[in-house]
Motif scaffolding. Sequence first.
Motif, short mmCIF file in Angstrom:
data_model
loop_
_atom_site.label_atom_id
_atom_site.label_comp_id
_atom_site.label_asym_id
_atom_site.label_seq_id
_atom_site.Cartn_x
_atom_site.Cartn_y
_atom_site.Cartn_z
N VAL A 168 0.82 -1.22 0.00
CA VAL A 168 0.00 0.00 0.00
C VAL A 168 0.85 1.27 0.00
CG1 VAL A 168 -1.79 1.29 1.25
CG2 VAL A 168 -1.85 -1.21 1.22
N PHE A 169 1.96 1.23 0.73
CA PHE A 169 2.83 2.40 0.86
C PHE A 169 4.28 2.06 0.47
CE2 PHE A 169 -0.61 3.08 3.97
CZ PHE A 169 -1.06 4.33 3.56
N PRO A 170 4.53 1.82 -0.80
CA PRO A 170 5.89 1.50 -1.23
C PRO A 170 6.84 2.67 -0.97
CG PRO A 170 4.50 1.98 -3.13
CD PRO A 170 3.58 1.89 -1.95
N VAL A 171 8.06 2.35 -0.64
CA VAL A 171 9.04 3.39 -0.33
C VAL A 171 9.27 4.32 -1.51
CG1 VAL A 171 11.44 3.81 0.34
CG2 VAL A 171 10.16 1.94 1.39
N SER A 172 9.18 3.80 -2.71
CA SER A 172 9.42 4.63 -3.89
C SER A 172 8.41 5.76 -4.00
CB SER A 172 9.37 3.76 -5.15
OG SER A 172 8.09 3.13 -5.26
N THR A 173 7.21 5.54 -3.47
CA THR A 173 6.16 6.56 -3.51
C THR A 173 6.03 7.31 -2.20
OG1 THR A 173 4.93 5.15 -5.04
CG2 THR A 173 3.72 6.96 -4.02
N TYR A 174 6.29 6.61 -1.11
CA TYR A 174 6.16 7.19 0.22
C TYR A 174 7.47 7.04 0.98
CZ TYR A 174 1.18 6.76 -0.89
OH TYR A 174 -0.04 6.83 -1.50
N PRO A 175 8.46 7.87 0.69
CA PRO A 175 9.74 7.76 1.41
C PRO A 175 9.57 8.02 2.91
CG PRO A 175 9.65 9.80 0.16
CD PRO A 175 8.47 8.98 -0.27
N VAL A 176 8.53 8.80 3.26
CA VAL A 176 8.24 9.09 4.67
C VAL A 176 6.79 8.76 4.95
CG1 VAL A 176 8.16 10.85 6.48
CG2 VAL A 176 9.94 10.94 4.72
N LEU A 177 6.57 7.90 5.95
CA LEU A 177 5.22 7.66 6.45
C LEU A 177 5.02 8.61 7.63
CD1 LEU A 177 4.99 3.75 6.47
CD2 LEU A 177 4.21 5.34 4.71
N ALA A 178 4.27 9.69 7.39
CA ALA A 178 4.05 10.71 8.42
C ALA A 178 2.65 10.54 9.00
CB ALA A 178 4.22 12.10 7.83
N PHE A 179 2.57 10.05 10.23
CA PHE A 179 1.31 9.71 10.86
C PHE A 179 0.76 10.86 11.69
CE2 PHE A 179 3.25 5.63 9.99
CZ PHE A 179 2.17 4.82 9.60
N SER A 180 -0.56 10.98 11.70
CA SER A 180 -1.21 12.02 12.52
C SER A 180 -1.03 11.73 14.00
CB SER A 180 -2.69 12.10 12.19
OG SER A 180 -3.34 10.85 12.40
N GLY A 181 -0.89 10.46 14.37
CA GLY A 181 -0.64 10.05 15.74
C GLY A 181 0.30 8.87 15.73
N ALA A 182 0.67 8.39 16.88
CA ALA A 182 1.64 7.30 16.95
C ALA A 182 1.07 6.01 16.36
CB ALA A 182 2.04 7.05 18.41
N PRO A 183 1.84 5.31 15.53
CA PRO A 183 1.43 4.01 15.00
C PRO A 183 1.69 2.93 16.06
CG PRO A 183 3.58 4.57 14.12
CD PRO A 183 3.14 5.74 14.96
N ALA A 184 0.94 3.01 17.15
CA ALA A 184 1.21 2.15 18.30
C ALA A 184 -0.01 2.11 19.21
CB ALA A 184 2.41 2.68 19.08
N ALA A 185 -0.05 1.07 20.03
CA ALA A 185 -1.17 0.89 20.97
C ALA A 185 -0.89 1.59 22.29
CB ALA A 185 -1.38 -0.60 21.22
N PHE A 186 -1.98 1.93 22.98
CA PHE A 186 -1.88 2.40 24.36
C PHE A 186 -2.84 1.58 25.21
CE2 PHE A 186 -3.21 4.70 28.09
CZ PHE A 186 -1.99 5.02 28.65
N PRO A 187 -2.38 1.02 26.33
CA PRO A 187 -0.99 1.04 26.80
C PRO A 187 -0.10 0.20 25.89
CG PRO A 187 -2.28 -0.44 28.14
CD PRO A 187 -3.26 0.25 27.24
N VAL A 188 1.20 0.32 26.07
CA VAL A 188 2.15 -0.39 25.23
C VAL A 188 1.88 -1.89 25.30
CG1 VAL A 188 3.85 -0.48 27.10
CG2 VAL A 188 4.61 -0.74 24.73
N ASN A 189 1.97 -2.55 24.14
CA ASN A 189 1.79 -4.00 24.11
C ASN A 189 2.86 -4.69 24.95
OD1 ASN A 189 -0.43 -3.88 22.41
ND2 ASN A 189 0.82 -4.03 20.54
N ALA A 190 2.47 -5.79 25.59
CA ALA A 190 3.38 -6.50 26.50
C ALA A 190 4.71 -6.84 25.83
CB ALA A 190 2.70 -7.75 27.04
N GLU A 191 4.65 -7.25 24.55
CA GLU A 191 5.88 -7.69 23.88
C GLU A 191 6.84 -6.54 23.61
OE1 GLU A 191 2.71 -7.19 20.59
OE2 GLU A 191 2.81 -8.00 22.64
N ASN A 192 6.36 -5.30 23.70
CA ASN A 192 7.23 -4.14 23.43
C ASN A 192 7.78 -3.50 24.69
OD1 ASN A 192 6.86 -4.42 20.67
ND2 ASN A 192 5.05 -3.09 20.65
N ARG A 193 7.34 -3.93 25.87
CA ARG A 193 7.85 -3.34 27.11
C ARG A 193 9.36 -3.53 27.23
NH1 ARG A 193 3.39 -6.22 30.85
NH2 ARG A 193 1.54 -5.11 30.09
N LYS A 194 9.84 -4.65 26.76
CA LYS A 194 11.27 -4.96 26.90
C LYS A 194 12.15 -3.98 26.13
CE LYS A 194 11.19 -8.39 23.14
NZ LYS A 194 9.74 -8.30 22.86
#
Length: 391
Positions: free
Chosen positions: A181-207
Motif C-alpha cells: 500500500v505504501f511503497p518506499v518509492s512513492t512514500y519515502p516518509v510515512l508521516a502519521f497524525s498520531g503514533a502508530p502504536a497501541a496504548f498502553p504499550v503492548n506487552a511484547e514491546n515493554r522490553k
Amino acid sequence: MEQIIGFFCKLAFLSAVGIATTSGLDIPEGFEYDKKGYVAYCPCMGRFGNQADHFLGALAFAKGLDRTLILPPWVEYEYMKPSSSQIPFDKYFQVEPLKKFHRVITMEKFMKEIAPVIWPPGERTGICYVFRDNGKCPMKEGNPFGPFWDNFKIEFDNHRSYQPLSYSTQYSNIKEKWHEVFPVSTYPVLAFSGAPAAFPVNAENRKLHIFLQWSNFINSEAEDFIAKELSDGPFVGVHLRRGSDFKKACEHATSGQQFFASPQCLGSNNEHGKMSYELCYPDRQMIAKQLKTIIKKIKATAVYVATDHNPSLKELKTDLKGTKVKIIQRTPSEPHVDLAILGRSDHYIGNCVSSFSAFAKRERDAANKPSSFWYFDMKKPKNIDSNKTEL
C-alpha cells in the motif's frame, strides 16, 4: 469474501494513486539517506507517560517495516500557555543506545539534512487511519497537532488513509501489506497524525525500554540529588497519584475491564486480577501499611515521593510518624528527574493504572530492580511475583 475483495481493491487503488516518488526527485549522487524509508509521527496523545508508551510501540513498528524511525520531540503543556511546546527528543534521552535496536534519527536532524532532498515541500503526505468529512487527515487540527508540525514548518499536500492496515507488524503478512500500500518509492516518509502504536504499550514491546536511556543532563540531575539528599542508606521511591482529576477518573474503573496502564500489573487478559477503585486510588491506610512493610524489609532511611498532589506529603509524614524515615521531594519537581530518581531507588512502589508509574516500572525491570504496586501487592495471591514482567 466481499471484505477480502474490497481490501485488495483498496490496495490496488492506493498503490495507483499518483504522487511524487523518490525516483522522480533530484537526489544528488552520493547523497546519504535511508533508501528503505522513514517513519514520522506526532506524539499527540496525553502527557509524557502516554507518549513514552506510544514511543516503544512506534519503535517496534519502524523496526517491523525496516524503516528509520524519526525521533519526535516530546510534547509538553505549560500552565497558562495556550499552545504546546516541543522539546527535542535528545534533551531527555540518548540517541545512540536506541541504534543498538534499530535505525533512528532526531527530527531536527532529519528535517535539516534529509527532508529537503527526499521529502521536500509540495511532496508531503499525511497519513491517518480514517479521513474526516473533508476527505483529509486531521494532521494539524487543534493543539498539539498544529503546533507540532508547525514547529518544523511542515504542510501536507496529500492525505492517505491506512485503514484497514494494522501497526502490529508481528502478525502474518502485515509487513508485506504495508509495503504494497505504501511503497518506499512513492512514500519515502510515512508521516502519521498520531503514533502508530497501541496504548498502553503492548506487552511484547515493554522490553524495548532497555534501549531508552536517560540523557547525561537527566542522569546528572538525579545523581546529584541522590548524593545530597538520599545517601544515608536505602530509600523507597514512590509515585502517588492523588489529584482530584485522577480520583474522578478512578471512579470509572470497572471490575473485569482494563483501565489506562493496568495491564502492567493485571496482565493483558486480567490473568493476575481484576480492576477496582482501590487499585486505582488506594486509601491512606493502605499506602501507609504497604510503605511500612517495605521500609522495614529494606531498612530504608528515606522515602522519595513523586506526586501530582502535594498535600500527600503532609499526609505521609503524619501516617509514617514513628518510622524515623525522611520524606523527601525534589522541589521544584521535574517529572523526568523524578522518574530517574525512582528508577534508582532500592525499592519502588507505583500506581497500577498510571502510565507515569509504568515508565519507572519498565526501567527497573530492565535493570532487575524490585518494584511493586499500591494495593495490588498487598492483596494479590502469594504465587504472583510483581518483580517479573511479562515480555
